[in-house]
Enzyme design. Structure first.
Site, PDB file in Angstrom:
ATOM      1  N   ASN A   1      87.957 -14.887 -16.774  1.00  0.00           N
ATOM      2  CA  ASN A   1      88.333 -13.775 -16.433  1.00  0.00           C
ATOM      3  C   ASN A   1      89.020 -13.247 -17.997  1.00  0.00           C
ATOM      4  O   ASN A   1      88.875 -13.586 -19.074  1.00  0.00           O
ATOM      5  CB  ASN A   1      89.482 -13.840 -15.586  1.00  0.00           C
TER       6      ASN A   1
ATOM      7  N   CYS B   1      91.993 -13.785 -19.146  1.00  0.00           N
ATOM      8  CA  CYS B   1      92.888 -14.768 -19.565  1.00  0.00           C
ATOM      9  C   CYS B   1      92.409 -16.374 -19.710  1.00  0.00           C
ATOM     10  O   CYS B   1      93.180 -17.081 -19.934  1.00  0.00           O
ATOM     11  CB  CYS B   1      94.342 -14.758 -19.157  1.00  0.00           C
TER      12      CYS B   1
ATOM     13  N   GLY C   1      93.322  -7.548 -13.502  1.00  0.00           N
ATOM     14  CA  GLY C   1      92.810  -8.034 -14.763  1.00  0.00           C
ATOM     15  C   GLY C   1      91.211  -8.192 -14.745  1.00  0.00           C
ATOM     16  O   GLY C   1      90.731  -9.041 -13.801  1.00  0.00           O
TER      17      GLY C   1
ATOM     18  N   ALA D   1     103.050 -15.151 -18.178  1.00  0.00           N
ATOM     19  CA  ALA D   1     103.919 -14.327 -19.197  1.00  0.00           C
ATOM     20  C   ALA D   1     105.016 -13.640 -18.836  1.00  0.00           C
ATOM     21  O   ALA D   1     106.289 -13.867 -19.418  1.00  0.00           O
ATOM     22  CB  ALA D   1     103.089 -13.265 -20.250  1.00  0.00           C
ATOM     23  N   THR D   2     105.031 -12.858 -17.830  1.00  0.00           N
ATOM     24  CA  THR D   2     106.175 -12.337 -17.223  1.00  0.00           C
ATOM     25  C   THR D   2     106.963 -12.839 -15.899  1.00  0.00           C
ATOM     26  O   THR D   2     107.945 -12.883 -16.163  1.00  0.00           O
ATOM     27  CB  THR D   2     105.555 -10.785 -16.665  1.00  0.00           C
ATOM     28  N   ILE D   3     106.204 -13.711 -14.934  1.00  0.00           N
ATOM     29  CA  ILE D   3     106.913 -14.288 -14.287  1.00  0.00           C
ATOM     30  C   ILE D   3     107.612 -15.327 -14.693  1.00  0.00           C
ATOM     31  O   ILE D   3     108.737 -15.954 -14.000  1.00  0.00           O
ATOM     32  CB  ILE D   3     105.988 -14.659 -13.016  1.00  0.00           C
TER      33      ILE D   3
ATOM     34  N   SER E   1      95.008 -10.945  -8.670  1.00  0.00           N
ATOM     35  CA  SER E   1      95.351 -11.022 -10.085  1.00  0.00           C
ATOM     36  C   SER E   1      93.964 -10.865 -10.915  1.00  0.00           C
ATOM     37  O   SER E   1      94.152  -9.951 -12.044  1.00  0.00           O
ATOM     38  CB  SER E   1      95.839 -12.349 -10.496  1.00  0.00           C
TER      39      SER E   1
ATOM     40  N   GLU F   1      91.388 -18.425 -17.613  1.00  0.00           N
ATOM     41  CA  GLU F   1      91.671 -19.600 -16.861  1.00  0.00           C
ATOM     42  C   GLU F   1      90.865 -19.494 -15.233  1.00  0.00           C
ATOM     43  O   GLU F   1      91.139 -20.514 -14.660  1.00  0.00           O
ATOM     44  CB  GLU F   1      93.023 -19.525 -16.262  1.00  0.00           C
TER      45      GLU F   1
END
Length: 973
Positions: free
Chosen positions: A587, A589, A403, A775-777, A374, A591
């Protein structure tokens, strides 16, 4: 009151000429290329002038006859007509049709969006009255013979529409769901049929019909999903069989196994699936598939999978949901000893929605290029070759869904000496501009945009220019409108802010060791450089008041949404890997907190526990959670070995340290199930309890993997090896700051036994936890995002798959039980933007339980995050919400985050002037204008300045902020 005839068929009104601007918006006032289906089934040309007549009559009915002479009303009607025509025609291509109800829905939508609430309310009441009159008249007279309708195949031939099958499919889609009506969906579907309708439009008609009822009954989202499944089955079965085929859900109970083998054969033949999967025991795998799990999707989740995840050839999807999950599971299990057994175990976890892998894993597992990781973190060196190699690495990593987080602190600042040319440096900003443009250029072949976040430490001489990167004013050559940015803030700076002290900025070529120092060592060395600067021994320095720089940081965060506030010392002092490197950034986002250097590009492999599925009988189900976490950790560890690495530095780092990031989603839903308001001590306690359990079982699982597979290579010397678990590491931060971090340190589980097991057996993974935005999962699983509070209880969510009505099902259930769920409540929720706070008839206990993000004091978000952070060896994507931001509130909130020991924060979100559509969505295809559900302060600022179009947040401003529900974001999934 009477508005006259339908909005698209009203007779011309002499006092109100049609708005000529409608010609530009709609293509023409009388345009034969657009047609309207009337309620009697007849089709006539679209006439935009009739819309303005109907709107004018609506204003007359409310404001009286003087309105006809009012230039203001004339201008308002003209503007509204423009919007309606533009919205209608944008959703369809030339030669397409829309129903009379579509036109009226857009008229109602335009009135509400324009805040003409009295007119809109009268318009709604009138429509309902007319609908009742028509229904009464229809009942009173004999039902006329239905016309024979035909569908047009791709070759142009006409065939009678199979109405019995249509009815059967809708009946099957509604089976087992309370509160939904087969007759209503069937009637709405037939209302939109016409002779010569295409096969694709016919497949879409029942889906759109079911969607119109979602706001009144949330279970219609499942009906819509099941109807989409029927469309997908026809597409997939026809492709793999090479002939036109369709099947009902019942037929797929026995048909899935046969399809699965044909699907794999087709995927391998088209170079989309790894041939190694074809060598597995396919009969064993097919027998394990559970077709009934296709029925658990909400429409948003399945449409998202359909649009972006399912394998396709030239746009034709041939991957059904359970085949998708099995393909992903097989890809992750390819290095296992009993590959089929583990693939089935992984499939069962994914398809149950107990756990969901991240988007790159879902995209690429089981394919020829299985780039499953990711996030990637890099450090950019201070030389031209190194800088451009880093930018090239960004492109290679981004190509397959990575990302990026880039640490730019080492690059010398503006005015620094360049020995090779005896010139002066232009600083870090011009290179950031190149990195920004690279992220735009490399976009996974159009799947979604590249995304990167640049980090800079607060002592860098270019920090003030860095703060301005996202501004819409100034020299555009020194702006990065597409790049996310974040401040990497040392504790010493925060201490100077608290003391109202001075702060000195340096160029890193003159102070190179500050980059790698943390805690007290950083403070001591920083003071030495300040002394040198005071003596004039450093060439490029600047001294500012720390509070002034802090205020500017917060001001830019509010005005532009960037840079985010992240804290260097908590990330390093609590890092298990501080013995072999330094965390230089997070990163994309915020986290991930892993070490980086020129030799190592940090990689993290993400997945999230669905907390909703692990709450039962009013408590956390520890047994189920333990099973889920154990399997999930094995899956994440496998990702490291099967992964396709695009650069050697990423491969070396990932195999040496083997970090993974297990997170969670559905936190808000879990609170709703447990009847705990987010803004409560009980919710903070549950955040603590749930994260402790996940942490306990994740660390335990990594220890078990170490016993089976061996420790990670850099284990010796780590905090793990010294018996220091994440909970214990808080004291290291205490010691460095000289004060105790203000956070509860109690625990419930047997950590001493686990601590001993870790010290003796070791760990398979250097890091095991990180909470991503999901967000998507989370959409795929139909639960709330990550640790987010509810944004609204009724809103329109926008993403790359369209616009979707989202209703809080827990709230609807509660309102129904108290007899409060009706048309008036729906209207009130729209009017108050999904908030219960101002709806008098809603009881206070429900207002507290279903308080939305901007109704919750943001301090509660920080307190819950602090209780989670004590268990997490990495960090969490923490958004903060302020309904009415002020400098004082921002200052207090971010100081609180630092004092509570948080490692990072993410977006600051503020209300916008146009933050949600007040739409019925009746008779639409879901492509209405809709403002995205979450909005950074920057976008709110844009909206306040009028930077919106047709009720939209400006897509140029909004799309570039990597919003939490922005599907173009590379790592927020």
């Amino acid at each position: 009151m009477s508005f006259g005839t339908d909005a698209a068929s009203a007779a011309p009104h002499p006092a109100v000429p049609p708005p000529f601007s409608a010609v530009a918006a709609g293509g023409a006032i009388h345009d034969q290329s657009y047609q309207v289906i009337r309620r009697n089934g007849q089709v006539s040309p679209f006439d935009a002038s009739k819309i303005s007549v109907a709107l004018t009559k609506a204003f007359l009915a409310v404001e009286g006859s003087n309105a006809a002479a009012s230039r203001r009303v004339h201008d308002t009607v003209a503007e509204l007509t423009d919007q309606i025509v533009a919205n209608l025609t944008r959703r369809v291509g030339p030669g397409r049709t829309f129903h009379i109800e579509d036109v009226q829905d857009q008229a109602e939508l335009a009135l509400m969006r324009g805040e003409h609430h009295k007119v809109a309310r009268a318009y709604v009441i009138y429509r309902e009255e007319r609908a009742r009159e028509r229904a009464k008249a229809a009942t009173a007279q004999a039902k006329p013979a239905e016309p024979v309708l035909r569908t047009k195949a791709g070759d142009g031939t006409l065939h009678p529409i199979d109405l019995p099958r249509l009815s059967a499919v809708i009946t099957e889609a509604c089976a087992g769901l309370d509160g939904v009506s087969v007759d209503a969906v069937l009637a709405e579907t037939q209302r939109n049929l016409y002779d010569g309708i295409s096969d694709d439009e016919l497949a879409l008609a029942p889906i759109l019909a079911a969607r119109t009822f979602v706001e009144t009954e949330p279970d219609y989202t499942k009906v819509s999903a099941r109807l989409l499944l029927d469309k997908l089955r026809r597409e997939a079965l026809s492709f793999v069989d090479g002939r036109s085929r369709q099947a009902t859900q019942a037929q797929m109970v026995d048909g899935y196994a046969e399809y699965f083998s044909a699907y794999l054969e087709a995927g391998i033949a088209h170079d989309l699936i790894d041939p190694e999967i074809g060598r597995l025991d396919l009969a064993r795998l097919a027998a394990a598939i559970k077709p009934e799990r296709d029925l658990q999707f909400d429409y948003l989740g399945l449409q998202t999978l359909y649009d972006r995840y399912f394998l396709h050839v030239h746009g034709t999807r041939f991957e059904l949901p359970q085949a998708f999950f099995m393909r992903v599971a097989c890809g992750i299990a390819l290095r296992e000893v009993d590959r089929e057994a583990k693939a089935i175990e992984f499939y069962d976890l994914l398809s149950s929605f107990d756990f969901m892998a991240s988007t790159p894993t879902l995209f690429n597992s089981g394919t020829l290029r299985p780039q499953l990781s990711s996030c990637f973190l890099t450090t950019v060196p201070d030389d031209l070759d190194g800088i451009f190699k880093s930018i090239k690495d960004n492109a290679l990593l981004s190509k397959y869904a990575g990302g990026l987080g880039n640490d730019w602190t080492r690059v010398r600042g503006l005015g620094a000496h360049i020995k090779g040319t005896n010139g002066e440096s232009q600083g870090v900003v011009p290179f950031l501009k190149v990195a920004n443009d690279t992220a735009i250029a490399v976009n996974q072949g159009g799947k979604r945009k590249g995304a990167v976040c640049a980090y800079l430490e607060t002592w860098h001489i270019d920090i003030e220019e860095f703060l301005d990167l996202r501004k819409n004013t100034g020299d555009d050559r020194r702006r990065t409108h597409d790049m996310n940015t974040a401040n990497w803030v040392p504790d010493l700076f925060m201490q100077r802010v608290e003391q109202d002290g001075l702060w000195t900025l340096f160029s890193p070529d003159e102070t190179p060791d500050l980059h790698d120092l943390t805690g007290r060592a950083f403070a001591e060395r920083y003071a030495l450089y300040e002394a040198k600067a005071a003596r004039g021994e450093l060439r490029v320095t600047k001294q500012v008041r720390a509070v002034d720089l802090w205020r500017r940081m917060l001001t830019m965060l509010f005005e532009t949404g960037h840079p985010w506030i992240t804290f260097k010392d908590p990330c390093n002092l609590r890092s298990p890997q501080q013995h072999c490197g330094v965390v230089h950034s997070s990163n994309l986002c915020t986290e991930i907190t892993l070490n980086t250097s020129e030799r190592e590009v940090a990689v993290c492999n993400l997945g999230s526990i669905n907390l909703v599925n692990h709450v039962a009988q009013g408590r956390l189900d520890h047994d189920r959670l333990a099973r889920t976490v154990t399997t999930a950790m094995r899956m994440l560890d496998n990702v490291i070995d099967v992964n396709f690495y695009t650069i050697p530095e990423a491969r070396a780092s990932n195999l040496r340290h083997r970090p993974v990031g297990l997170g969670l989603m559905g936190f808000q839903d879990a609170l709703n199930i447990l009847r705990l308001p987010y803004a409560s001590d009980e919710a903070v306690t549950f955040a603590d309890e749930s994260m402790e359990a996940i942490a306990y079982w994740a660390i335990s699982a990594s220890t078990e993997l170490a016993a089976e597979r061996g420790r990670y290579a850099s284990y010796d010397g780590s905090l793990w090896s010294r018996g220091i678990l994440p909970l214990d590491s808080i004291r290291l931060l205490d010691d460095a700051r000289g004060i105790e971090i203000e956070v509860d340190r109690s625990h419930r589980l047997d950590w001493e036994a686990l601590r001993q097991r870790v010290a003796t057996t070791g760990m398979r993974n250097s890091n095991v936890m990180a909470i991503a935005p999901t967000a998507t999962i989370s959409n795929i699983c139909g639960v709330s995002q990550s640790i987010e509070p509810a944004y609204q209880n009724l809103y329109v969510k926008s993403n790359m798959s369209g616009d979707f009505t989202v209703v809080n099902t827990h709230l609807v259930r509660d309102l129904k039980s108290r007899g409060l769920w009706d048309e008036v409540m729906i209207s009130d929720l729209k009017y108050f933007d999904g908030s219960l706070g101002q709806i008098d008839r809603v009881p206070d206990d429900l207002k507290a339980l279903y308080a939305t993000a901007f109704e919750i004091d943001a301090a509660w978000l920080v307190e819950a995050a602090a209780r989670r952070q004590k268990w997490i060896d990495q960090a969490q994507s923490l958004n903060l919400y302020l309904a009415n931001p002020s400098g004082k509130k921002l200052d207090a909130l971010y100081r609180l985050a630092w004092r509570r020991g948080l490692k990072t924060t993410y977006y600051l979100r503020s209300r916008s002037a146009t933050h949600v559509e007040k739409s019925t969505l009746k008779g639409t295809d879901g492509k209405l204008n809709a403002v995205s559900a979450f909005m950074p302060a920057a976008v709110a600022s844009d909206a306040a300045r009028g930077n919106t179009a047709n009720g939209h947040v400006d897509t140029e401003a909004w799309g570039k902020t990597c919003a939490i529900d922005d599907p173009t974001c590379e790592a927020c999934q």
